[in-house]
Scaffold this active site. Structure first.
Site, PDB file in Angstrom:
ATOM      1  N   SER A   1       0.830  -1.200   0.000  1.00  0.00           N
ATOM      2  CA  SER A   1       0.000   0.000   0.000  1.00  0.00           C
ATOM      3  C   SER A   1       0.864   1.250   0.000  1.00  0.00           C
ATOM      4  O   SER A   1       0.557   2.236  -0.686  1.00  0.00           O
ATOM      5  CB  SER A   1      -0.924   0.009   1.227  1.00  0.00           C
TER       6      SER A   1
ATOM      7  N   ARG B   1       1.434   7.006   6.562  1.00  0.00           N
ATOM      8  CA  ARG B   1       0.616   6.082   7.372  1.00  0.00           C
ATOM      9  C   ARG B   1      -0.787   6.649   7.600  1.00  0.00           C
ATOM     10  O   ARG B   1      -1.771   5.905   7.650  1.00  0.00           O
ATOM     11  CB  ARG B   1       1.314   5.788   8.699  1.00  0.00           C
TER      12      ARG B   1
ATOM     13  N   HIS C   1      -2.656   6.040   4.476  1.00  0.00           N
ATOM     14  CA  HIS C   1      -3.039   4.628   4.406  1.00  0.00           C
ATOM     15  C   HIS C   1      -4.266   4.343   5.255  1.00  0.00           C
ATOM     16  O   HIS C   1      -5.153   3.581   4.863  1.00  0.00           O
ATOM     17  CB  HIS C   1      -1.871   3.747   4.867  1.00  0.00           C
TER      18      HIS C   1
END
Length: 201
Positions: A10, A33, A36
């Site tokens: 990802s 992050r 994500h």
């Protein structure tokens, strides 16, 4: 390895879609992050880092500094990685009280109680603007400052104001500007810091 292979895949996709940006390596690790966790690329421009906020956070995590969250959802979202790394105490402010103080929310009341016990903790506010406002007021009146404040409240009432108040305070901080934020964002920031702190040892 703390990152799952699917997470790494990802990240590769996110890197391709983000392209060029103005964040440094550590800032981008946190932003990536958050993206994500939310699938929202706006965060590349909404995250704000005060000087030394990331290094302060990493050192504090390595020292097993307590982590104070505003709500239980944030606590649950970071527990697994905390247990795999530094085993910091995690305390949810809302769980500290059954009855709020007059005119205050449970989260705000719990946070005030936590600040009395752990003024130098890492504070992670992912939902409640009342808690962030109360924290800012306490910091302004205290000689002891938190190691880091993550202010990512979400919603429409007092949210922007709570972040603006945090921005005026001289304390290491990571903020999301505007109305966006929430538990997933708060967890993503702490989890990213945990991995950065672990890898830097």
């Amino acid at each position: 390895m703390l990152n799952h292979p699917i997470l790494e895949q990802s990240f590769t996709i996110i890197d391709q879609e983000v392209g060029q940006h103005n964040l440094n390596t550590l800032e981008y690790a946190i932003a990536r992050r958050v993206i994500h966790a939310t699938a929202d690329f706006d965060f590349i421009n909404l995250l704000t880092f005060s000087p030394n906020a990331i290094s302060n956070g990493m050192i504090s995590l390595q020292k097993k500094t307590p982590i104070i969250t505003d709500v239980t959802m944030v606590k649950q979202g970071i527990t697994t990685l905390v247990n795999k790394t530094f085993n910091n105490p995690i305390i949810s402010a809302i769980e500290q009280v059954s009855d709020p103080l007059p005119g205050k929310t449970r989260t705000e009341t719990g946070l005030l109680k936590c600040f009395q016990q752990y003024p130098n903790a890492i504070y992670v506010i992912g939902n409640a603007p009342t808690a962030l406002i109360a924290l800012c007021q306490e910091i302004s009146q205290s000689n002891v400052k938190p190691s880091l404040v993550i202010g990512v409240t979400v919603g429409f009432v007092s949210v922007v104001e709570s972040k603006q108040l945090l921005a005026k305070i001289d304390v290491p901080q990571i903020r999301v500007e505007g109305r966006k934020g929430g538990s997933a964002v708060a967890c993503a920031i702490i989890n990213a810091l945990l991995i950065l702190a672990w890898d830097s040892q």
